[in-house]
Design a protein around this motif. Structure first.
Motif, mmCIF file in Angstrom:
data_model
loop_
_atom_site.group_PDB
_atom_site.id
_atom_site.type_symbol
_atom_site.label_atom_id
_atom_site.label_comp_id
_atom_site.label_asym_id
_atom_site.label_seq_id
_atom_site.Cartn_x
_atom_site.Cartn_y
_atom_site.Cartn_z
ATOM 1 N N ALA A 141 0.317 1.977 -3.596
ATOM 2 C CA ALA A 141 0.799 1.235 -2.344
ATOM 3 C C ALA A 141 -0.643 0.542 -2.367
ATOM 4 O O ALA A 141 -1.631 1.056 -2.518
ATOM 5 C CB ALA A 141 0.959 2.097 -1.309
ATOM 6 N N TRP A 142 -0.574 -0.518 -1.732
ATOM 7 C CA TRP A 142 -1.777 -1.578 -1.446
ATOM 8 C C TRP A 142 -2.622 -1.013 -0.179
ATOM 9 O O TRP A 142 -3.481 -1.440 -0.106
ATOM 10 C CB TRP A 142 -1.262 -3.050 -1.244
ATOM 11 N N GLN A 143 -1.602 -0.816 0.752
ATOM 12 C CA GLN A 143 -2.254 0.091 1.968
ATOM 13 C C GLN A 143 -3.001 1.110 2.119
ATOM 14 O O GLN A 143 -2.284 2.182 1.769
ATOM 15 C CB GLN A 143 -1.333 -0.287 3.175
ATOM 16 N N ASN A 144 -4.265 1.158 2.540
ATOM 17 C CA ASN A 144 -4.886 2.593 2.596
ATOM 18 C C ASN A 144 -4.187 3.368 3.617
ATOM 19 O O ASN A 144 -4.442 4.692 3.226
ATOM 20 C CB ASN A 144 -6.339 2.225 2.954
ATOM 21 N N LYS B 200 -3.349 7.437 2.173
ATOM 22 C CA LYS B 200 -3.538 8.655 2.957
ATOM 23 C C LYS B 200 -2.472 9.435 3.278
ATOM 24 O O LYS B 200 -2.387 10.528 2.941
ATOM 25 C CB LYS B 200 -4.307 8.197 4.220
ATOM 26 N N THR B 201 -1.294 8.719 3.495
ATOM 27 C CA THR B 201 -0.128 9.515 3.703
ATOM 28 C C THR B 201 0.480 10.207 2.551
ATOM 29 O O THR B 201 0.828 11.349 2.625
ATOM 30 C CB THR B 201 0.849 8.565 4.336
ATOM 31 N N LEU B 202 0.431 9.326 1.242
ATOM 32 C CA LEU B 202 0.661 10.081 -0.015
ATOM 33 C C LEU B 202 -0.085 11.053 -0.407
ATOM 34 O O LEU B 202 -0.040 12.050 -1.375
ATOM 35 C CB LEU B 202 0.761 8.695 -0.800
ATOM 36 N N PHE C 206 -9.211 0.987 -6.227
ATOM 37 C CA PHE C 206 -8.176 0.605 -7.408
ATOM 38 C C PHE C 206 -8.646 -0.686 -8.017
ATOM 39 O O PHE C 206 -8.594 -1.169 -9.048
ATOM 40 C CB PHE C 206 -6.769 0.495 -6.814
ATOM 41 N N ILE C 207 -8.939 -1.967 -7.080
ATOM 42 C CA ILE C 207 -9.337 -3.164 -7.512
ATOM 43 C C ILE C 207 -10.499 -3.007 -8.564
ATOM 44 O O ILE C 207 -10.404 -3.757 -9.282
ATOM 45 C CB ILE C 207 -9.482 -4.017 -6.378
ATOM 46 N N GLU D 254 3.694 -7.036 0.196
ATOM 47 C CA GLU D 254 2.210 -7.222 0.316
ATOM 48 C C GLU D 254 1.793 -6.689 -1.214
ATOM 49 O O GLU D 254 1.001 -7.204 -1.996
ATOM 50 C CB GLU D 254 1.484 -6.657 1.395
ATOM 51 N N THR D 255 2.447 -5.374 -1.130
ATOM 52 C CA THR D 255 2.087 -4.652 -2.658
ATOM 53 C C THR D 255 2.402 -5.401 -3.775
ATOM 54 O O THR D 255 1.762 -5.579 -4.777
ATOM 55 C CB THR D 255 2.576 -3.298 -2.526
#
Length: 358
Positions: A116-119, A123-125, A134-135, A166-167
């Protein structure tokens, strides 16, 4: 020809959705490497090797010398000059020196698990990295590899359609050669299984999936399998071996093999494996099971299955063998010349169709 899989079970921490055979423990690394090399050395095969996949766990977490020694031990095999050789990597575990060593040892493809693109979702994962890491790691990898896969996931807890968009957009903008897009499946035995999760409903899940198909097609990615999209000539050779029931040999803890219609399974007990006990299960696949596998694995691919190849391999016409199932789901199949495939809506209910084939 044959493909090889190498399992490295070590990881920094277990993701909350992960049901793979892996664990955050490094005390076994040296002994495991020795046992792995012993298993490789004990396997005799003259077939040309068309692909190698080093998976886990997190193979990029172990020392560079670990991977270099494994790659050196594989040189005993007849590795095709065109062989696809992949290593899985988690963002945050790659360095310039590691990537240079991977490239020098013969690895020519990186598979990176972004998800996922969102931090907040990472964190949830339970992922160990941030999007920024990642980038950075992706840009480093592109210095050494032109063939890069990025794994992403949808239907995540708290994920909105806008987050998924967004991802997709940000990953596609990086122009990897391959993108794998998976719907989250909450498996028994994972931390997620015993948690109350805010998951998207089934309709939203399908909307996210179709959004990926449409968007990635616009960006030049051909969907060639239910969850996989590639730029021209960059489909995963190794995964196609699984879907087309080619011969493959798995090395390492819990690794599976399929050789000449016989399935082998390695022990999942690391102490037994280190002590030299490898294969614990052997199964001769029946003709009916082989035919069913041919169908439900092959139909995962958008090109479908070859009717002629099925007849050649089994002496039976699949259109007759599975007539009841094909008739039942007639509007969900395409038959064009030699190829029988699922429609886009057929893919949506593929689990039901495959279940009826068993």
């Amino acid at each position: 020809m044959i493909s090889l899989y190498i399992h490295i079970p070590f990881c920094k921490s277990k993701c909350k959705y992960c049901d793979f055979l892996s664990f955050p423990n490094s005390e076994y690394k040296a002994a495991y490497k020795e046992a792995l090399i012993n298993e490789i050395n004990a396997f005799d095969c003259n077939d040309a090797v068309k692909s190698i996949f080093i998976g886990g766990g997190t193979p990029s977490l172990v020392e560079t010398s670990f991977i270099e020694e494994i790659m050196y031990s594989l040189n005993k095999f007849n590795i095709s000059s065109q062989a696809e050789i992949t290593i899985e990597a988690n963002p945050g575990t790659l360095t310039y020196e590691k990537l240079k060593a991977y490239n020098s040892s013969g690895i020519n493809r990186i598979s990176m698990g972004l998800q996922a693109w969102q931090n907040s979702l990472l964190k949830t994962l339970g992922r160990i990295h941030t999007c920024e890491e990642f980038i950075k790691n992706y840009e480093l990898s592109s210095l050494f590899f032109k063939n890069i896969n990025v794994d992403i996931m949808f239907s995540l807890p708290g994920q909105t359609s806008e987050m998924w968009r967004e991802t997709l957009e940000n990953v596609a903008n990086l122009k990897p050669t391959h993108i794998s897009a998976y719907s989250l499946i909450v498996e028994e035995g994972t931390p997620f299984y015993n948690m109350e999760l805010d998951l998207p409903d089934e309709e939203t899940d399908r909307q996210m999936y179709h959004r990926a198909i449409e968007f990635l097609s616009q960006k030049g990615y051909k969907q060639y399998e239910i969850s996989n999209f590639a730029k021209p000539s960059f489909h995963s050779v190794h995964n196609c071996v699984y879907w087309q029931r080619g011969n493959y040999k798995g090395f390492g803890l819990g690794a599976a093999s399929l050789i000449d219609n016989i399935r082998y399974k390695n022990t999942e007990n690391i102490n037994d494996y280190i002590n030299g006990l490898t294969i614990t299960e052997t199964e001769k696949i029946t003709k009916d099971d082989a035919m069913a596998e041919f169908m439900f694995l092959g139909l995962r691919m958008t090109e479908g299955i070859s009717v002629k190849r099925f007849i050649s391999e089994f002496g039976t016409d699949p259109l007759i063998k599975y007539k009841d199932v094909i008739d039942k789901y007639k509007s969900f199949f395409n038959l064009k010349g030699d190829k029988l495939s699922l429609t886009t809506k057929g893919i949506d209910i593929s689990n039901m169709i495959f279940s009826d084939m068993l």
